[in-house]
Design an enzyme around this catalytic site. Structure first.
Site, PDB file in Angstrom:
ATOM      1  N   SER A  61      12.286  32.595  17.421  1.00 26.00           N
ATOM      2  CA  SER A  61      11.968  32.391  18.838  1.00 26.00           C
ATOM      3  C   SER A  61      13.010  33.044  19.735  1.00 26.00           C
ATOM      4  O   SER A  61      14.186  33.166  19.359  1.00 26.00           O
ATOM      5  CB  SER A  61      11.956  30.883  19.090  1.00 26.00           C
ATOM      6  OG  SER A  61      12.003  30.614  20.464  1.00 26.00           O
TER       7      SER A  61
ATOM      8  N   TYR B 247      16.339  22.952  19.439  1.00 25.78           N
ATOM      9  CA  TYR B 247      15.229  23.751  18.902  1.00 25.78           C
ATOM     10  C   TYR B 247      15.693  25.179  18.594  1.00 25.78           C
ATOM     11  O   TYR B 247      15.539  25.679  17.473  1.00 25.78           O
ATOM     12  CB  TYR B 247      14.054  23.760  19.900  1.00 25.78           C
ATOM     13  CG  TYR B 247      13.007  24.803  19.586  1.00 25.78           C
ATOM     14  CD1 TYR B 247      12.233  24.708  18.431  1.00 25.78           C
ATOM     15  CD2 TYR B 247      12.800  25.901  20.436  1.00 25.78           C
ATOM     16  CE1 TYR B 247      11.273  25.678  18.131  1.00 25.78           C
ATOM     17  CE2 TYR B 247      11.852  26.862  20.151  1.00 25.78           C
ATOM     18  CZ  TYR B 247      11.091  26.758  18.999  1.00 25.78           C
ATOM     19  OH  TYR B 247      10.167  27.721  18.707  1.00 25.78           O
TER      20      TYR B 247
ATOM     21  N   LYS C  58      16.286  27.359  14.841  1.00 24.10           N
ATOM     22  CA  LYS C  58      15.718  28.674  14.505  1.00 24.10           C
ATOM     23  C   LYS C  58      16.849  29.642  14.126  1.00 24.10           C
ATOM     24  O   LYS C  58      16.725  30.438  13.210  1.00 24.10           O
ATOM     25  CB  LYS C  58      14.906  29.224  15.688  1.00 24.10           C
ATOM     26  CG  LYS C  58      13.644  28.419  16.004  1.00 24.10           C
ATOM     27  CD  LYS C  58      12.583  28.647  14.945  1.00 24.10           C
ATOM     28  CE  LYS C  58      11.315  27.879  15.216  1.00 24.10           C
ATOM     29  NZ  LYS C  58      10.329  27.988  14.148  1.00 24.10           N
TER      30      LYS C  58
HETATM   31  N1  LIG Z   1       3.914  29.159  20.741  1.00 28.12           N
HETATM   32  C1  LIG Z   1       4.960  29.883  21.145  1.00 28.12           C
HETATM   33  O1  LIG Z   1       4.988  30.409  22.263  1.00 28.12           O
HETATM   34  C2  LIG Z   1       6.134  30.104  20.220  1.00 28.12           C
HETATM   35  C3  LIG Z   1       7.223  30.869  20.689  1.00 28.12           C
HETATM   36  C4  LIG Z   1       8.303  31.089  19.831  1.00 28.12           C
HETATM   37  C5  LIG Z   1       8.281  30.603  18.540  1.00 28.12           C
HETATM   38  N2  LIG Z   1       7.223  29.847  18.121  1.00 28.12           N
HETATM   39  C6  LIG Z   1       7.244  29.335  16.733  1.00 28.12           C
HETATM   40  O2  LIG Z   1       6.048  29.762  16.092  1.00 28.12           O
HETATM   41  C7  LIG Z   1       5.611  28.788  15.158  1.00 28.12           C
HETATM   42  C8  LIG Z   1       4.174  28.409  15.430  1.00 28.12           C
HETATM   43  O3  LIG Z   1       4.059  27.927  16.762  1.00 28.12           O
HETATM   44  P1  LIG Z   1       2.681  27.298  17.293  1.00 28.12           P
HETATM   45  O4  LIG Z   1       2.697  27.398  18.776  1.00 28.12           O
HETATM   46  O5  LIG Z   1       1.550  27.870  16.521  1.00 28.12           O
HETATM   47  O6  LIG Z   1       2.912  25.761  16.898  1.00 28.12           O
HETATM   48  P2  LIG Z   1       1.853  24.700  16.335  1.00 28.12           P
HETATM   49  O7  LIG Z   1       2.473  23.354  16.569  1.00 28.12           O
HETATM   50  O8  LIG Z   1       0.512  24.949  16.894  1.00 28.12           O
HETATM   51  O9  LIG Z   1       1.827  25.021  14.786  1.00 28.12           O
HETATM   52  C9  LIG Z   1       2.771  24.505  13.873  1.00 28.12           C
HETATM   53  C10 LIG Z   1       1.992  24.032  12.662  1.00 28.12           C
HETATM   54  O10 LIG Z   1       2.906  23.562  11.682  1.00 28.12           O
HETATM   55  C11 LIG Z   1       2.446  22.320  11.135  1.00 28.12           C
HETATM   56  N3  LIG Z   1       3.644  21.605  10.655  1.00 28.12           N
HETATM   57  C12 LIG Z   1       4.741  21.235  11.362  1.00 28.12           C
HETATM   58  N4  LIG Z   1       5.630  20.640  10.568  1.00 28.12           N
HETATM   59  C13 LIG Z   1       5.114  20.638   9.315  1.00 28.12           C
HETATM   60  C14 LIG Z   1       5.573  20.162   8.051  1.00 28.12           C
HETATM   61  N5  LIG Z   1       6.738  19.537   7.933  1.00 28.12           N
HETATM   62  N6  LIG Z   1       4.769  20.333   6.971  1.00 28.12           N
HETATM   63  C15 LIG Z   1       3.585  20.946   7.084  1.00 28.12           C
HETATM   64  N7  LIG Z   1       3.090  21.422   8.247  1.00 28.12           N
HETATM   65  C16 LIG Z   1       3.844  21.266   9.361  1.00 28.12           C
HETATM   66  C17 LIG Z   1       1.715  21.659  12.305  1.00 28.12           C
HETATM   67  O11 LIG Z   1       0.771  20.687  11.928  1.00 28.12           O
HETATM   68  C18 LIG Z   1       1.043  22.871  12.966  1.00 28.12           C
HETATM   69  O12 LIG Z   1      -0.215  23.135  12.408  1.00 28.12           O
HETATM   70  C19 LIG Z   1       6.609  27.632  15.260  1.00 28.12           C
HETATM   71  O13 LIG Z   1       7.572  27.796  14.254  1.00 28.12           O
HETATM   72  C20 LIG Z   1       7.226  27.827  16.630  1.00 28.12           C
HETATM   73  O14 LIG Z   1       8.521  27.278  16.690  1.00 28.12           O
HETATM   74  C21 LIG Z   1       6.153  29.594  18.921  1.00 28.12           C
END
Ligand SMILES: NC(=O)c1ccc[n+]([C@@H]2O[C@H](COP(=O)([O-])OP(=O)(O)OC[C@H]3O[C@@H](n4cnc5c(N)ncnc54)[C@H](O)[C@@H]3O)[C@@H](O)[C@H]2O)c1
Length: 332
Positions: free
Chosen positions: A117, A141, A145
């Site tokens: 991130s 957070y 990362k």
């Molecule tokens: N959405 C953004 O703008 C953004 C920006 C930077 C980084 N990220 C990173 O990208 C990744 C995906 O983001 P997203 O927006 O799709 O989030 P999201 O919450 O929609 O998806 C995360 C998924 O991981 C699953 N999960 C979490 N912990 C778990 C565990 N211990 N065991 C099994 N499954 C688990 C959740 O149920 C979910 O389906 C994350 O790592 C997030 O930190 C997202």
């Protein structure tokens, strides 16, 4: 064709990448505890409902499927919550991620694409932010990362695995075919919040109107989720091709202010959106804009949906069709 283990594949970004992997002829295996993900977001692939803290189920899955690579999306990712409850973040984003790479090592799987991130950078010293910018995260957070990137680097140095870490800026938009979208609860991301406001008349706070930006509101770099998905395919191809690792930013290099996003949502939806000027949130930098030159030059990544209006249009298309998202009961 590669069998790819996808943690968090039922989540927002993971589900879009699963669709793209299928489209490219790969076999994704989704592993998700459905804490924020949705079973309905993944079709035509095996879904193992499990938690990364559970090494037994992880190992059984790796023994059952001929997994060749991993994409690791699963995480907790609410910045404010991470400040209130850091143990949850270090446990899930670091400790549980360690479980995953221990199993990978045991099962001799050596390739991983990691969802990092822009939060690793903290307060930017220069804009656009390149990968050379110092990493000084300002919340737990971002810290988790950054720590896991260092873990991956150490494993790479010990010749145990190769990794590509993708540092996303603000993921936004939805599958242009309208099959998948963003459904978080609570929702904290600006575009879905504004679309919800357009649909049901709720209001959206604008946190800070006195920043040193042209209209006083924060500027962020929005990247379409399908463009993120393409980057994951390129990362996988690169890991297949070369015995190397790398870290890449993913953004469009265009910053849009909160007010510009509000105007774009009004224009695309044709609806009224009520925004309420509110105080700044602690720790929100005025501008976060990526330089994605490195991934363009090294992996040949080209964004197909760089314009904010197109990003909002795809999100609007999905939310209009799915005003309750995927439905809030746990789907089996
Ligand atoms: N959405 C953004 O703008 C953004 C920006 C930077 C980084 N990220 C990173 O990208 C990744 C995906 O983001 P997203 O927006 O799709 O989030 P999201 O919450 O929609 O998806 C995360 C998924 O991981 C699953 N999960 C979490 N912990 C778990 C565990 N211990 N065991 C099994 N499954 C688990 C959740 O149920 C979910 O389906 C994350 O790592 C997030 O930190 C997202």
């Amino acid at each position: 064709m590669l069998t790819v283990f996808i943690t968090g594949g039922a989540g927002y970004i993971g589900s879009h990448v699963v669709k793209e992997l299928l489209h490219q002829g790969h076999q994704p295996i989704v592993f998700d505890n459905l804490q924020t993900g949705h079973r309905k977001a993944v079709k035509n692939v095996p879904v193992i409902e499990g938690d990364l803290s559970d090494q037994k189920i992880l190992k059984e899955t790796f023994q059952y499927y001929p997994i060749k690579a991993v994409m690791h999306f699963a995480a907790d990712s609410l910045v404010g919550e991470s400040v209130q409850n850091p143990e949850k973040y270090f446990n899930n984003n670091v400790k549980n991620s360690m479980n995953l790479i221990e199993i990978m090592e045991e099962m001799n799987v050596k390739k991983i694409v990691f969802s990092s991130s822009a939060a690793v950078y903290g307060e930017p010293k220069e804009i656009p932010i390149s990968e050379k910018h110092p990493c000084v995260p300002t919340n737990p957070y971002g810290e988790t990362k950054w720590i896991f990137e260092k873990v991956l680097q150490a494993f790479h140095d010990a010749q145990k695995l190769n990794f590509i870490s993708l540092r996303y800026f603000n993921a936004a938009g939805a599958d242009p075919e309208g099959d998948l979208g963003e459904d978080h609860s609570p929702e904290t991301h600006l575009i879905p919040l504004l679309i919800k406001a357009a649909l049901d008349g709720t209001s959206v706070p604008v946190y800070g109107t006195d920043y040193h930006t042209p209209d006083g509101t924060c500027i962020r770099d929005y990247i379409h989720v399908t463009d993120l998905s393409h980057a994951h395919i390129l990362a996988l191809t690169q890991l297949e091709k070369e015995n190397a690792s790398g870290i890449y930013n993913l953004g469009n290099g265009n910053g849009y202010s909160v007010r510009e996003v509000i105007e774009t949502v009004k224009k695309v939806t044709g609806k009224k959106v009520t925004a309420i000027d509110s105080p700044r949130r602690p720790g929100d930098p005025a501008r976060l804009v990526a330089s994605s030159t490195k991934i363009k030059e090294e992996l040949g990544w080209v964004p197909n949906y760089p314009h904010l209006e197109t990003i909002v249009e795809t999100a609007w298309k999905w939310h209009k069709k799915h005003p309750n998202g995927y439905g809030h009961q746990k789907e089996k």
